[in-house]
Design a protein around this motif. Structure first.
Motif, mmCIF file in Angstrom:
data_model
loop_
_atom_site.group_PDB
_atom_site.id
_atom_site.type_symbol
_atom_site.label_atom_id
_atom_site.label_comp_id
_atom_site.label_asym_id
_atom_site.label_seq_id
_atom_site.Cartn_x
_atom_site.Cartn_y
_atom_site.Cartn_z
ATOM 1 N N ALA A 178 45.086 -55.720 47.926
ATOM 2 C CA ALA A 178 46.211 -56.529 47.443
ATOM 3 C C ALA A 178 46.662 -56.079 46.059
ATOM 4 C CB ALA A 178 45.828 -58.001 47.424
ATOM 5 N N ALA A 179 45.721 -55.591 45.239
ATOM 6 C CA ALA A 179 46.052 -55.151 43.880
ATOM 7 C C ALA A 179 46.506 -53.698 43.836
ATOM 8 C CB ALA A 179 44.845 -55.347 42.964
ATOM 9 N N GLY A 180 46.372 -52.985 44.952
ATOM 10 C CA GLY A 180 46.793 -51.588 44.987
ATOM 11 C C GLY A 180 45.879 -50.658 44.211
ATOM 12 N N ILE A 181 44.576 -50.963 44.190
ATOM 13 C CA ILE A 181 43.617 -50.112 43.495
ATOM 14 C C ILE A 181 42.484 -49.772 44.463
ATOM 15 C CG2 ILE A 181 44.140 -51.042 41.208
ATOM 16 C CD1 ILE A 181 41.722 -52.851 41.439
ATOM 17 N N SER A 182 41.679 -48.813 44.094
ATOM 18 C CA SER A 182 40.571 -48.428 44.972
ATOM 19 C C SER A 182 39.473 -49.486 44.925
ATOM 20 C CB SER A 182 40.001 -47.074 44.552
ATOM 21 O OG SER A 182 39.292 -47.184 43.321
ATOM 22 N N LEU A 183 38.704 -49.532 46.002
ATOM 23 C CA LEU A 183 37.581 -50.471 46.053
ATOM 24 C C LEU A 183 36.571 -50.152 44.957
ATOM 25 C CD1 LEU A 183 35.892 -52.716 47.319
ATOM 26 C CD2 LEU A 183 35.040 -51.032 48.974
ATOM 27 N N ASP A 184 36.283 -48.866 44.758
ATOM 28 C CA ASP A 184 35.316 -48.469 43.731
ATOM 29 C C ASP A 184 35.751 -48.946 42.353
ATOM 30 O OD1 ASP A 184 32.962 -46.818 42.815
ATOM 31 O OD2 ASP A 184 34.573 -45.799 41.738
ATOM 32 N N PRO B 215 47.437 -52.517 31.577
ATOM 33 C CA PRO B 215 48.149 -53.795 31.771
ATOM 34 C C PRO B 215 48.686 -53.959 33.188
ATOM 35 C CG PRO B 215 48.757 -52.824 29.665
ATOM 36 C CD PRO B 215 47.937 -51.796 30.380
ATOM 37 N N SER B 216 49.163 -52.870 33.795
ATOM 38 C CA SER B 216 49.719 -52.981 35.144
ATOM 39 C C SER B 216 48.632 -53.284 36.175
ATOM 40 C CB SER B 216 50.447 -51.682 35.526
ATOM 41 O OG SER B 216 49.566 -50.573 35.500
ATOM 42 N N VAL B 217 47.466 -52.649 36.028
ATOM 43 C CA VAL B 217 46.349 -52.933 36.938
ATOM 44 C C VAL B 217 45.876 -54.367 36.768
ATOM 45 C CG1 VAL B 217 43.914 -52.423 37.396
ATOM 46 C CG2 VAL B 217 45.562 -50.555 37.174
ATOM 47 N N LEU B 218 45.763 -54.804 35.532
ATOM 48 C CA LEU B 218 45.323 -56.170 35.273
ATOM 49 C C LEU B 218 46.297 -57.165 35.878
ATOM 50 C CD1 LEU B 218 43.165 -57.864 33.925
ATOM 51 C CD2 LEU B 218 44.481 -57.762 31.795
#
Length: 275
Positions: free
Chosen positions: A53-59, A74-77
């Motif tokens: 949902a956040a568009g990041i890797s599981l790791d 900031p964008s990831v957060l």
């Protein structure tokens, strides 16, 4: 469960807060990471679902939740906060946890603190019918200005204290029996007080005395379970059910609304009025 060391507060709080929020978030059945067949071993969202949902890797997300990475962009957060559907307070708390530099905290001069206290004392006089009144300072130090308020918080105690720590009132052995008797929903009130302390720590305004008090209480498993949920709180008004003494010596449960008045000269000092 190991005893948290408050010197590692940011790392532990990031991990605990993300886990708590993930457990309380409902999974999205339309997500490609959602498994409608497999057995769900955890409450709320799985790590894979948050990461997708956040568009990041599981790791990457796992490292964040384990407190091994304290510098997301900031964008990831923002993406993680959206994925977990955080409240405004939750968003503020998480941002502060990832701040490298402490936020600027106004240092109130002694004269302004005295002026603020005098102003709050004047405000008290405008609520003669208030059921209970007390003043809280930056360290959650509780000041009870009148005998009626002291008798409510300390029923059957011949000489109740005029000042004490709110944290001690809720959790210290010599006072906890009183707070448990007065607050019908004691666990919810206890969680609120712990949430207030979390905000003091994340904004770096907690004194060494408050930190030492909490560190000592963390040896109590019951306190530790509430603490490690890492749920922040900032209350300005609300309602608590209190057990109040009757004239005949018995007690009555009453819904008591409260409001908070903050001193303009010292924003970390406030008056709480129960109506």
């Amino acid at each position: 469960m190991s005893i948290p060391d408050l010197r590692n507060y940011r790392r532990d709080a990031v991990s605990g807060f993300l886990r708590t929020q993930r457990a309380g978030a409902s999974p999205d059945p339309s997500s490609p990471a959602f498994d409608p067949v497999g057995e769900r071993r955890v409450a709320g969202m799985r790590r894979e679902e948050v990461a997708w949902a956040a568009g990041i890797s599981l790791d990457y997300y796992v490292k964040l939740e384990q407190g091994r990475m304290l510098n997301p962009s900031p964008s990831v957060l923002e993406s993680i906060m959206e994925a977990l559907r955080l409240s405004d307070l939750g968003r503020r708390y998480l941002r502060l946890l990832f701040e490298d530099n402490p936020p600027q905290v106004a240092c109130t001069a002694a004269g302004d603190r005295r002026l603020a206290r005098a102003t709050l004392d004047e405000v008290v006089a405008h609520f003669p019918e208030a059921m209970m009144r007390h003043i809280l300072d930056r360290d959650l130090h509780l000041v009870l200005p009148d005998a009626a308020s002291r008798s409510i918080l300390f029923p059957d105690l011949a000489e109740p204290p005029e000042e004490l720590s709110l944290v001690d009132y809720m959790f210290a052995g010599q006072y906890r029996e009183h707070s448990r008797r007065v607050y019908v929903d004691w666990r919810d009130k206890a969680a609120e007080v712990i949430g207030l302390v979390h905000m003091k720590l994340v904004t770096r305004v907690a004194s060494d005395e408050l930190v030492a008090t909490v560190q000592g209480l963390l040896h109590d498993p019951a306190f530790r379970r509430l603490w490690t949920r890492y749920l922040p709180c900032q209350n300005t008004s609300g309602c608590w059910r209190l057990r109040l003494p009757d004239d005949d010596g018995r007690t009555t449960v009453r819904d008591c609304r409260y409001i908070t008045v903050t001193a303009a000269d010292d924003p970390e000092q406030c008056l709480v009025i129960y109506l």
